[in-house]
Design an enzyme around this catalytic site. Structure first.
Site, PDB file in Angstrom:
ATOM      1  N   GLU A 183      -8.980   9.142   1.140  1.00 17.15           N
ATOM      2  CA  GLU A 183      -9.365   9.295   2.554  1.00 17.15           C
ATOM      3  C   GLU A 183      -8.442  10.219   3.342  1.00 17.15           C
ATOM      4  O   GLU A 183      -8.884  10.885   4.280  1.00 17.15           O
ATOM      5  CB  GLU A 183      -9.426   7.921   3.224  1.00 17.15           C
ATOM      6  CG  GLU A 183     -10.558   7.034   2.731  1.00 17.15           C
ATOM      7  CD  GLU A 183     -10.202   6.182   1.529  1.00 17.15           C
ATOM      8  OE1 GLU A 183     -11.019   5.324   1.129  1.00 17.15           O
ATOM      9  OE2 GLU A 183      -9.091   6.375   0.964  1.00 17.15           O
ATOM     10  N   PHE A 190     -12.076  -9.896   4.524  1.00 14.45           N
ATOM     11  CA  PHE A 190     -11.819  -8.949   3.435  1.00 14.45           C
ATOM     12  C   PHE A 190     -11.969  -7.515   3.939  1.00 14.45           C
ATOM     13  O   PHE A 190     -12.943  -7.164   4.579  1.00 14.45           O
ATOM     14  CB  PHE A 190     -12.804  -9.203   2.287  1.00 14.45           C
ATOM     15  CG  PHE A 190     -12.666  -8.228   1.149  1.00 14.45           C
ATOM     16  CD1 PHE A 190     -11.534  -8.213   0.356  1.00 14.45           C
ATOM     17  CD2 PHE A 190     -13.679  -7.306   0.891  1.00 14.45           C
ATOM     18  CE1 PHE A 190     -11.406  -7.308  -0.687  1.00 14.45           C
ATOM     19  CE2 PHE A 190     -13.558  -6.405  -0.146  1.00 14.45           C
ATOM     20  CZ  PHE A 190     -12.422  -6.395  -0.943  1.00 14.45           C
ATOM     21  N   GLN A 191     -10.965  -6.699   3.663  1.00 15.58           N
ATOM     22  CA  GLN A 191     -10.905  -5.284   4.068  1.00 15.58           C
ATOM     23  C   GLN A 191     -11.044  -5.116   5.577  1.00 15.58           C
ATOM     24  O   GLN A 191     -11.688  -4.180   6.063  1.00 15.58           O
ATOM     25  CB  GLN A 191     -11.945  -4.447   3.314  1.00 15.58           C
ATOM     26  CG  GLN A 191     -11.616  -4.304   1.830  1.00 15.58           C
ATOM     27  CD  GLN A 191     -12.423  -3.233   1.125  1.00 15.58           C
ATOM     28  OE1 GLN A 191     -13.553  -2.943   1.503  1.00 15.58           O
ATOM     29  NE2 GLN A 191     -11.842  -2.669   0.075  1.00 15.58           N
ATOM     30  N   MET A 204      12.993  22.833   1.369  1.00 16.51           N
ATOM     31  CA  MET A 204      13.570  22.867   2.704  1.00 16.51           C
ATOM     32  C   MET A 204      14.615  21.772   2.895  1.00 16.51           C
ATOM     33  O   MET A 204      15.651  21.984   3.546  1.00 16.51           O
ATOM     34  CB  MET A 204      12.469  22.735   3.771  1.00 16.51           C
ATOM     35  CG  MET A 204      12.974  22.949   5.194  1.00 16.51           C
ATOM     36  SD  MET A 204      13.721  24.589   5.439  1.00 16.51           S
ATOM     37  CE  MET A 204      12.260  25.574   5.741  1.00 16.51           C
TER      38      MET A 204
END
Length: 564
Positions: free
Chosen positions: A49, A111-112, A477
């Site tokens: 995602e 859930f989730q 860097m």
């Protein structure tokens, strides 16, 4: 005939002109994915995602249109946060739709479930939780309006599953009514006149242009303003391409890794004209010694950016494109002629600085590839006609310094947040927007691996994205800071185990190429550019000891540069 919320959702997006969604399915958004099955809208299936948001971000930066993301609830939603924060810091228009558990379960640790509205409140321009199907279409309309107007930014809309399943009639609003949100697009005429009078009275003017020039599609007006008055012009990292990089008035980028000429001009100007910039700390250096002799004109659409970091003398709140047009109209013909005569000595000084210290690097007697050389050869091979994305770190700074950007929206980078792993998915988004353009991600070997899984996405959709890996086997860097400021104590910045990028590319079904010596660089680039049906990873084994110069140490003024 009534449809369900998910079907209406798709219709609303089509009415907004959305042609591409970046997403990943899951339980809470299954109604949307079922509706997508019969939709003409293009959906890009990502592998993570975070990659979806960076792709939508790259798409938005390349096109100027909002990027759109759909993900599921819980971890699907929380995985978007870094991408949302990246877009927020750089004022990029995104609309991110997250699935949510049914409204009756919100707050019950279902859930989730995750409070994504609460989590993203600090890094979105605005966000919504849709609690009632009656509000869905209005909220979608408002989300796109807020994301794309004023100072752009990401908007998140959280969609409970029961809302997506609820029956609904399509009645998409024609307009938005947000009484408390009224961006100001026209600069105050009195302030514009005051600014022009001040500019014409100066003898050492400099234009300092930021990403707002590009966001406002005002690069033509920016060029016209600078050239009509013959004012030397520098840009921020985010402003590269907003003024032509090959123009004789261009001083290069300013700031921590800016050019000697640009930084010296800032430190000696008597009139600093800031256009669509926010005086970021990487630009200003030591704030109380920034532009010490200058009166400052600041043009920005966001009133909260005015005098936020640096006190300004003449603020103008308005759309950069509109204000530049008005400033151009305010230039009297004789005034412009007199002004050019009065600034001849300043141009002589600029020329002297420009010839004293140019961007350069030293060839390696042992035949190691210099990363700057790779970028110069990429520029030559593409003749500058490419969309360049970057990861974050040394690769980013060399891409800013040694590639010349003559057009807006051809340099795509994470400026404000500095997000490693941004460049590759952003390149995918730009390539999807412009399938016939050359898109190159200039990457570091450390940063690229943070979203390397999106190579599968690029292969699946036959995207010819090119990745130029400046492979130095270190976190460059951070290592450079350790070299300069931590007595060369290289704590955990040397990458002792790294993939064979050629084999990795082949494992995904892409093409892998490698150069170990300078005389192999051009051949690898030529071969990569000839491949049109799949991504290419170019593994350039570069000098691990190479540093980015100039460099202004943190907390120092811009004229205290470390030079090569």
């Amino acid at each position: 005939m009534k449809k369900n919320g998910a079907q209406v959702f798709i219709e609303c997006l089509l009415k907004e002109g959305v042609d591409t969604i970046f997403g990943f399915p899951g339980g809470a958004v299954l109604p949307i994915y079922d509706a997508l099955f019969d939709s003409p809208m293009r959906h890009i299936l990502v592998r993570h995602e975070q990659g979806a948001v960076h792709m939508a971000d790259g798409y938005a930066r390349a096109t100027g249109r909002p990027g759109v993301v759909v993900v599921t609830s819980g971890p699907g939603a929380t995985n978007t946060v870094t991408g949302i924060a990246t877009a927020y810091m750089d004022s990029i228009p995104l609309v991110v739709f997250t699935g949510q558990v049914p409204t009756a379960l919100i707050g019950n640790d279902a859930f989730q479930e995750a409070d994504i509205v609460g989590i993203t409140r600090p890094c979105t321009k605005h966000n919504y939780l849709v609690k009632d199907i009656k509000d869905l279409q209005r909220i979608i309309k408002e989300a796109f309006y807020i994301a794309t107007t004023g100072r752009p930014g990401p908007v998140l809309v959280d969609l409970p599953k029961d809302v997506l399943n609820a029956p609904c009639e399509l009645k998409y609003p024609d307009k938005v009514d947000l009484g408390s949100y009224q961006p100001n697009y026209k600069g105050h005429p009195g302030q514009i006149k005051k600014a022009m009078d001040f500019i014409l009275s100066s003898k050492r003017p400099v234009v300092y242009a930021g990403g707002g020039v590009i966001l406002a599609n005002a690069s033509d007006e920016m060029k016209a303003f600078s050239t009509k008055l013959n004012i030397p012009t520098t840009t921020t990292l985010m402003g590269l391409g907003g003024f032509p990089g090959t123009h004789p008035l261009f001083l290069g980028m300013l700031g921590m890794h800016g050019t000697y000429c640009a930084n010296m001009a800032i430190m000696n100007t008597d009139c600093l004209i800031a256009i669509g910039a926010r005086f970021d700390d990487r630009v200003t250096g030591k704030i109380d010694e920034f532009a010490p002799f200058a009166g400052i004109v600041h043009v920005d659409i966001d009133p909260t950016s005015i005098s936020k970091n640096v006190r300004v003398d003449i603020p103008i709140v308005g759309d950069v494109k509109n204000v530049l047009k008005d400033l151009l109209k305010a230039i009297p013909p004789q005034g412009a002629k007199d002004f050019k005569n009065n600034t001849k000595e300043w141009h002589g000084q600029i020329k002297s600085w420009n010839s004293t210290h140019t961007l350069s690097y030293k060839s390696d007697p042992k035949g190691k590839i210099k990363p700057q050389y790779v970028i110069e050869k990429l520029y030559e091979a593409t003749k500058g006609d490419a969309i360049i994305t970057t990861e974050v770190g040394q690769n980013q700074m060399w891409a800013a310094q040694f590639f010349k950007y003559d057009r807006a929206r051809t340099f795509i980078t994470s400026g404000g947040l500095g997000t490693m792993g941004f460049g590759f998915p952003a390149a995918i988004g730009a390539q999807i927007a412009f399938p016939d353009r050359t898109v190159i991600d200039i990457a570091g070997d450390g940063s690229l691996q943070m979203n390397i899984q999106e190579l599968a996405t690029a292969v699946q959709y036959k995207l010819p994205v090119k990745v130029a890996i400046l492979n130095n086997m270190v976190l460059g860097m951070v290592r450079q800071w350790q070299e300069f400021f931590y007595n060369k104590r290289y704590s955990h910045t040397c990458i002792s185990v790294a993939p064979d990028f050629v084999k990795l590319a082949e494992a995904y079904g892409a093409v892998g190429l490698r150069a170990r010596k300078p005389d192999e660089v051009e051949g690898v680039i030529k071969k990569a550019l000839s491949i049109k049906d799949r991504p290419v990873l170019m593994d350039f084994r570069v000098d691990p000891a190479e540093d980015v110069y100039p460099m202004v140490p943190a907390g120092q003024p811009l004229n205290k540069m470390l030079l090569v």
